[in-house]
Design an enzyme around this catalytic site. Structure first.
Site, PDB file in Angstrom:
ATOM      1  CG  HIS A 222      -1.792  -0.991   1.004  1.00 42.50           C
ATOM      2  ND1 HIS A 222      -3.250  -0.739   0.825  1.00 42.50           N
ATOM      3  CD2 HIS A 222      -2.285  -2.225   0.771  1.00 42.50           C
ATOM      4  CE1 HIS A 222      -4.290  -1.430   1.172  1.00 42.50           C
ATOM      5  NE2 HIS A 222      -3.538  -2.513   0.447  1.00 42.50           N
ATOM      6  CG  ASP A 223       4.840   3.078   1.859  1.00 38.42           C
ATOM      7  OD1 ASP A 223       5.250   4.528   1.872  1.00 38.42           O
ATOM      8  OD2 ASP A 223       6.501   2.802   2.059  1.00 38.42           O
TER       9      ASP A 223
ATOM     10  CB  VAL B 188      -0.045   5.433  -3.222  1.00 38.48           C
ATOM     11  CG1 VAL B 188      -0.450   6.488  -3.020  1.00 38.48           C
ATOM     12  CG2 VAL B 188      -0.947   4.363  -2.777  1.00 38.48           C
TER      13      VAL B 188
ATOM     14  N   GLY C  32       5.200   6.112  -4.735  1.00 43.77           N
ATOM     15  CA  GLY C  32       5.800   5.335  -4.734  1.00 43.77           C
ATOM     16  C   GLY C  32       6.807   4.416  -2.835  1.00 43.77           C
TER      17      GLY C  32
ATOM     18  CG  ASP D 222       6.933   8.026  -0.241  1.00 43.47           C
ATOM     19  OD1 ASP D 222       5.980   6.954  -0.059  1.00 43.47           O
ATOM     20  OD2 ASP D 222       6.522   9.421  -1.450  1.00 43.47           O
TER      21      ASP D 222
ATOM     22  CB  SER E 198       3.772   8.332   2.288  1.00 41.03           C
ATOM     23  OG  SER E 198       3.533   7.675   1.191  1.00 41.03           O
TER      24      SER E 198
ATOM     25  CD  GLU F 258       0.732   7.275   0.713  1.00 41.08           C
ATOM     26  OE1 GLU F 258       0.402   6.059   1.072  1.00 41.08           O
ATOM     27  OE2 GLU F 258       0.861   8.756   0.143  1.00 41.08           O
TER      28      GLU F 258
ATOM     29  CB  THR G 125       0.426 -17.333  -0.021  1.00 34.26           C
ATOM     30  OG1 THR G 125       0.712 -18.750   1.060  1.00 34.26           O
ATOM     31  CG2 THR G 125       1.104 -16.489   0.301  1.00 34.26           C
TER      32      THR G 125
ATOM     33  CG  ASP H 222       2.384 -22.933   1.325  1.00 34.32           C
ATOM     34  OD1 ASP H 222       1.371 -22.275   1.285  1.00 34.32           O
ATOM     35  OD2 ASP H 222       1.768 -23.739   2.051  1.00 34.32           O
TER      36      ASP H 222
END
Length: 324
Positions: free
Chosen positions: A63-64, A67, A69, A71, A73, A85, A193, A249
């Site tokens: 998720h970082d 959005v 890159g 970084d 955020s 965010e 997984t 796995d």
């Protein structure tokens, strides 16, 4: 002749963005030599205490990076003047254990080598180590990222897929980040997984007029019984791999073949001609799945990274250094 080889080498190097070329595997070798061991010690302790930490941290990392890159955020808390965010609704379900493991590592690293290690590097390393700890592959993590200056909730929408998205929508989201369909399947399977989901994320498959026919009927009924009180207890959740939960796995992929996919977006991978053969290949060959996942994670981990003056090393991971 050496010239063509030299030409190819120069050409390939010139195609690497400057920010990525500034990253290295031994970035902290002199400035914070115990960084690796600190991460490993805290990751081991946290995962042992809270076995869902690995899944939560991998999800937080994705998720970082998706959005603006990789970084850090997504770690920023909202302020009176900025909705960050993590307060976009799709990030409300990001688990606290992931934020906690990053915070613990940051605290320890600041005591050891203050002002040196970025939160984005901590998140990248913790994610890799947790994947390995749960049985997954060990891939290379280049370091030297800086933490971003921007975190806005409005930037999130359209960059992270939702549980009810179609395969077309998911492919489009991943393609916008530069990933192929194969890389999308590898990353999705890797995240799911060891992943988990709250019942509210797949309630429409269970509590409509009929159970979703794409699901194994006995499995769907068992889920319906388990999730019966989801509207009262919003924290009820299930592992996305019911055969080997918490273990990295390819059983998740085998489950999809048997109608044991929990999220509609996962089950849809078995219906689309662009994805079904990739699922089948990975379900048959765990080594292939691990190899492709590792390559995709190395690619993800350098997506939109900030270096030099384009970022900072935060004192606290949930706050910019200069707060208005």
């Amino acid at each position: 002749m050496a010239f063509p080889l030299l030409f190819l080498l120069i050409t390939s190097l010139s195609s690497i963005p400057l920010s990525q070329s500034e990253l290295s595997l031994d970035y902290y070798a002199k400035t914070c030599p115990r960084f690796d061991s600190i991460v490993q010690e805290i990751v081991y302790s946290k995962q042992t205490q809270a076995p869902t930490t690995a899944a939560a941290t991998l999800r937080l990392f994705f998720h970082d990076c998706a959005v603006d890159g990789c970084d850090a955020s997504v770690l920023i808390r909202s302020s009176a003047s900025n909705k960050s965010e993590r307060d976009n609704d799709i990030n409300h379900s990001l688990a606290g254990d992931a934020y906690d493991v990053v915070s613990r590592i940051k605290t320890a690293v600041e005591l050891e080598c203050p002002g040196i290690v970025s939160c984005s590097d901590i998140l990248a390393m913790a994610t890799r180590n947790l994947i390995t700890m749960t049985g997954g592959p060990h891939y290379k993590v280049r370091l030297g990222r800086k933490d971003g200056f921007v975190s806005q909730a409005s930037h999130v929408e359209g960059h992270i897929s939702r549980a009810n998205n179609s395969v077309n929508q998911i492919i489009a989201i991943f393609q916008s980040m530069g990933f192929t369909v194969q890389e999308m399947v590898a990353l999705t399977a890797g995240g799911h997984t060891i992943g988990f989901a709250h019942c509210s994320e797949f309630r429409s498959r269970l509590f409509g007029k009929n159970l979703d026919p794409a699901m194994n009927p006995m499995f769907a009924q068992a889920l319906k019984n388990y999730c019966a009180n989801y509207s009262i207890d919003i924290n009820i959740a299930v592992f996305l791999d019911v055969i080997s939960p918490g273990r990295f796995d390819n059983n998740f992929l085998k489950n999809l073949q048997k109608g044991l996919g929990i999220l509609a977006s996962d089950s849809a991978l078995m219906k689309d001609t662009r994805t079904v053969e990739i699922v089948n290949k990975y379900a048959m060959d765990n080594n292939l799945f691990f190899r492709d996942f590792s390559k995709a994670m190395e690619k993800l981990s350098i997506l939109g990274v900030k270096t030099g003056h384009k970022g900072e090393v935060r004192k606290r991971c949930d706050m910019f250094n200069n707060v208005d």
